[in-house]
Design a protein around this motif. Structure first.
Motif, mmCIF file in Angstrom:
data_model
loop_
_atom_site.group_PDB
_atom_site.id
_atom_site.type_symbol
_atom_site.label_atom_id
_atom_site.label_comp_id
_atom_site.label_asym_id
_atom_site.label_seq_id
_atom_site.Cartn_x
_atom_site.Cartn_y
_atom_site.Cartn_z
ATOM 1 N N VAL A 153 49.724 38.101 50.849
ATOM 2 C CA VAL A 153 49.347 37.909 49.448
ATOM 3 C C VAL A 153 47.930 38.421 49.241
ATOM 4 C CG1 VAL A 153 48.972 36.162 47.638
ATOM 5 C CG2 VAL A 153 50.862 35.904 49.263
ATOM 6 N N GLN A 154 47.633 38.869 48.048
ATOM 7 C CA GLN A 154 46.282 39.280 47.693
ATOM 8 C C GLN A 154 45.752 38.357 46.604
ATOM 9 O OE1 GLN A 154 46.671 43.360 46.467
ATOM 10 N NE2 GLN A 154 46.739 44.144 48.559
ATOM 11 N N LEU A 155 44.429 38.188 46.573
ATOM 12 C CA LEU A 155 43.846 37.336 45.553
ATOM 13 C C LEU A 155 44.099 37.872 44.148
ATOM 14 C CD1 LEU A 155 40.491 36.285 47.252
ATOM 15 C CD2 LEU A 155 42.448 34.832 46.745
ATOM 16 N N ASP A 156 44.352 39.169 44.011
ATOM 17 C CA ASP A 156 44.629 39.717 42.681
ATOM 18 C C ASP A 156 46.019 39.321 42.189
ATOM 19 O OD1 ASP A 156 43.779 41.159 40.403
ATOM 20 O OD2 ASP A 156 45.009 42.865 40.995
ATOM 21 N N ASN A 157 46.815 38.662 43.065
ATOM 22 C CA ASN A 157 48.090 38.118 42.593
ATOM 23 C C ASN A 157 47.873 36.871 41.738
ATOM 24 O OD1 ASN A 157 49.426 38.886 45.842
ATOM 25 N ND2 ASN A 157 49.716 40.067 43.964
ATOM 26 N N ASN A 158 46.631 36.367 41.688
ATOM 27 C CA ASN A 158 46.359 35.101 41.014
ATOM 28 C C ASN A 158 46.674 35.101 39.523
ATOM 29 O OD1 ASN A 158 44.219 33.508 39.303
ATOM 30 N ND2 ASN A 158 44.494 32.299 41.154
ATOM 31 N N PRO A 159 46.265 36.088 38.725
ATOM 32 C CA PRO A 159 46.596 35.971 37.296
ATOM 33 C C PRO A 159 48.098 35.773 37.099
ATOM 34 C CG PRO A 159 45.033 37.754 37.635
ATOM 35 C CD PRO A 159 45.486 37.310 39.001
ATOM 36 N N SER A 160 48.438 34.705 36.384
ATOM 37 C CA SER A 160 49.844 34.370 36.175
ATOM 38 C C SER A 160 50.443 35.237 35.080
ATOM 39 C CB SER A 160 49.963 32.898 35.775
ATOM 40 O OG SER A 160 49.426 32.709 34.469
ATOM 41 N N PRO A 161 51.784 35.237 34.952
ATOM 42 C CA PRO A 161 52.395 35.968 33.828
ATOM 43 C C PRO A 161 51.834 35.521 32.475
ATOM 44 C CG PRO A 161 54.064 35.395 35.440
ATOM 45 C CD PRO A 161 52.806 34.724 35.886
ATOM 46 N N GLY A 162 51.566 34.209 32.348
ATOM 47 C CA GLY A 162 51.000 33.724 31.097
ATOM 48 C C GLY A 162 49.596 34.244 30.863
ATOM 49 N N ASN A 163 48.786 34.316 31.944
ATOM 50 C CA ASN A 163 47.442 34.887 31.823
ATOM 51 C C ASN A 163 47.519 36.315 31.306
ATOM 52 O OD1 ASN A 163 46.332 33.391 34.977
ATOM 53 N ND2 ASN A 163 46.296 32.521 32.931
ATOM 54 N N LYS A 164 48.432 37.091 31.881
ATOM 55 C CA LYS A 164 48.553 38.503 31.500
ATOM 56 C C LYS A 164 49.087 38.651 30.078
ATOM 57 C CE LYS A 164 48.868 40.174 36.245
ATOM 58 N NZ LYS A 164 49.626 40.922 37.268
ATOM 59 N N GLU A 165 50.009 37.777 29.711
ATOM 60 C CA GLU A 165 50.519 37.795 28.337
ATOM 61 C C GLU A 165 49.380 37.527 27.349
ATOM 62 O OE1 GLU A 165 53.426 38.023 25.260
ATOM 63 O OE2 GLU A 165 53.482 38.617 27.365
ATOM 64 N N GLY A 166 48.410 36.709 27.779
ATOM 65 C CA GLY A 166 47.271 36.384 26.931
ATOM 66 C C GLY A 166 46.163 37.410 26.954
ATOM 67 N N GLY A 167 46.317 38.505 27.730
ATOM 68 C CA GLY A 167 45.343 39.590 27.698
ATOM 69 C C GLY A 167 44.565 39.816 28.957
ATOM 70 N N LEU A 168 44.688 38.909 29.951
ATOM 71 C CA LEU A 168 43.977 39.100 31.215
ATOM 72 C C LEU A 168 44.760 40.056 32.111
ATOM 73 C CD1 LEU A 168 42.894 35.407 31.886
ATOM 74 C CD2 LEU A 168 41.474 37.278 31.024
ATOM 75 N N THR A 169 44.026 40.789 32.945
ATOM 76 C CA THR A 169 44.674 41.811 33.755
ATOM 77 C C THR A 169 44.439 41.599 35.243
ATOM 78 O OG1 THR A 169 44.338 43.360 31.934
ATOM 79 C CG2 THR A 169 45.006 44.290 34.036
ATOM 80 N N THR A 170 43.198 41.673 35.707
ATOM 81 C CA THR A 170 42.867 41.552 37.128
ATOM 82 C C THR A 170 42.201 40.215 37.412
ATOM 83 O OG1 THR A 170 40.643 42.495 36.924
ATOM 84 C CG2 THR A 170 42.488 44.041 37.224
#
Length: 516
Positions: free
Chosen positions: A355-372
């Motif tokens: 696993v990489q730490l960049d896997n942390n943003p959840s699908p909900g985070n990304k839906e809300g505009g976060l990427t990395t």
């Protein structure tokens, strides 16, 4: 009439992206810093839009920091997100202790009405805890605690409730190993928490955990700092020694009946704000977490520190990519090194599982505009405000200094907050953009919305709307409002999650290591 809110927000003059303050239609024009931009396609509320052409492989800046690199050429006005941005390899300059800020101007004379405990610490609530030392006794701990409903506690108005603290471990671990020591810190931290007026430990009797070991040895112990425990009352019940489930429940209920009058015999009194131990958490984050609620919490945390209190930042995987902002503020190189060591440990730890730490943003985070993860972390560390970093704590470790500190926890909200509460946090502030419905008995949790649409949609769960910042309220003014809410809640004001009865199931100790 106040000016219309902007269409986009550029967070730093050096940024080559801005955040949409509303959903931008394809072809919609706006200006930033005097430059005209046309949206090449729809860009949803909270998402990023390019303010200039960005070459493939070039860094993308937000908050004045690198949040990743363009995976292809990006044109002016284009939506910037996971389809054209990735983390890449960050090159961070830690510059340890190079920008340590001076102490803030002191805030004096502020108090809250709390419970002064025998060890000098201050409680903001007054609960009784029934603590399961192992999962095998979890059901019994719940049966004992749930025997004391509002009707049974009606004659004890100063008791906020009886809480079962249950978990999924306590055995099948190395005696004296990391998991064993961590769980013991958590259990002891809950037992001696200033919001706990009395406690009972219930074990099966043969478990690995140190408290289970004490059950086996038929010894009664006084946990360090738990001077409020009534003299002569057994701290531990063993299901095996008591004769099984029913008899242990009967014995547990009898112990708590004896305990009720003593725990009820307390009164709130004025206590200096320096006794606030604040846990800061963000969950269900969106792109506005780092624009509104988290900076406002940082402003409130600065006030807590200025008053002589403690503010904790946690979620180490959500510090990764922004740790340089904290190492520079450390009071010395040794403290900075403690944080760097934890970051390196996490890189190694997640790598063991592919696993990489960049896997942390959840699908909900990304839906809300976060990427990395760097983008998420840069917004998350805003909760730390601007004071010096004075220490880095182990999970569930009690602070020995005053000021801002980092506690090493996972990013998973229940496990993260459990660690800070076990470390002594007597108030939690929890920011959310997507809408998290979190509570954490025995410590009240103040929920802060990052945006007005979510606040209005979930008003029954949200205590404060930091989305007002997008309508012109200053971050500092919102921070002052949060600070006042912290003192009010510490004085007994109920939070929304408390009114809903949330907080028993969110006790989740974090354990690292094999289950044997």
């Amino acid at each position: 009439m106040p000016p219309a809110p902007p269409s986009v927000i550029q967070l730093h003059a050096a940024d080559n992206v801005a955040v949409a303050a509303k959903t931008l239609a394809r072809g919609e024009d706006f200006s930033v810093g005097g430059g005209a931009v046309t949206a090449a396609a729809e860009v949803r509320f909270g998402h990023k839009i390019a303010l200039t052409a960005i070459a493939a492989g070039a860094p993308i800046h937000k908050y004045g920091q690198v949040i990743g690199y363009a995976t292809r050429a990006i044109s002016l006005g284009e939506h910037v997100h996971s389809h054209n941005l990735h983390l890449g390899e960050l090159h961070l300059d830690y510059a340890s202790a190079s920008e340590t800020p001076a102490p803030p101007a002191p805030i004096t004379g502020r108090t809250f009405d709390g419970y002064l405990r025998a060890d000098g610490r201050a409680g903001t609530r007054n609960y009784i805890a029934v603590i399961s030392t192992v999962n095998c006794s979890a059901s019994v701990a719940k049966y004992v605690a749930h025997a004391f409903d509002e009707r049974r506690l009606a004659d004890f108005p100063n008791i906020d409730g009886v809480i079962p603290f249950t978990h999924q471990s306590g055995c099948a671990m190395q005696f004296g190993g990391d998991a064993h020591q961590t769980l013991n810190r958590v259990m002891a931290g809950i037992a001696r928490h200033p919001n706990i007026g009395g406690y009972l430990l219930i074990g099966l009797g043969c478990e690995t955990g140190a408290m289970g070991y004490l059950v086996q040895q038929e010894r009664l112990v006084q946990l360090d700092g738990s001077a409020d425990q009534p003299a002569g009352a057994p701290l531990i019940l063993s299901m095996q020694d008591q004769g099984g489930t029913a008899k242990t429940i009967e014995a547990g209920v009898a112990r708590l009946v004896e305990m009720l009058p003593r725990v009820n015999d307390v009164r709130r009194q004025a206590i200096p704000a320096s006794e606030i131990v604040l846990a800061t958490e963000c969950g269900g984050s969106d792109a506005y977490s780092g624009v509104t609620a988290n900076p406002a919490v940082g402003a409130a945390a600065d006030r807590i520190v200025a008053a002589g209190g403690i503010s904790m930042l946690a979620e180490t995987p959500e510090i990764f990519g922004a740790e340089q902002l904290l190492t520079r503020r450390a009071i010395n190189v040794a403290v900075a090194d403690k944080l760097i060591e934890r970051i390196e440990w996490w890189k190694s730890y997640v790598g063991m599982f592919g696993v990489q730490l960049d896997n942390n943003p959840s699908p909900g985070n990304k839906e809300g505009g976060l990427t990395t993860i760097a983008e998420k972390s840069l917004g998350a560390v805003a909760k730390a405000g601007g004071t010096a970093l004075v220490d880095v704590l182990q999970y569930a470790e009690a602070p020995t200094a005053r000021g801002l500190m980092v506690m090493d926890t996972p990013g998973y909200d229940p496990a993260s907050v459990t660690g800070m509460v076990a470390g002594g946090a007597n108030v939690v502030v929890f920011t959310t953009g997507r809408g998290s419905c979190f509570g954490c008995k025995p410590t009240p949790s103040i929920k802060i919305a990052t945006n007005t649409p979510m606040y209005e949609r979930m008003v029954d769960d949200m205590d404060i709307n930091a989305g007002e910042i997008l309508q012109g309220v200053s971050v500092d003014a919102m921070g002052a409002k949060i600070f006042e809410e912290i003192l009010a809640v510490a004085s007994g004001k109920s939070t929304k999650s408390e009114a809903l009865g949330i907080g028993e199931e969110e006790f989740v100790p974090w354990l690292v290591g094999p289950t044997l």
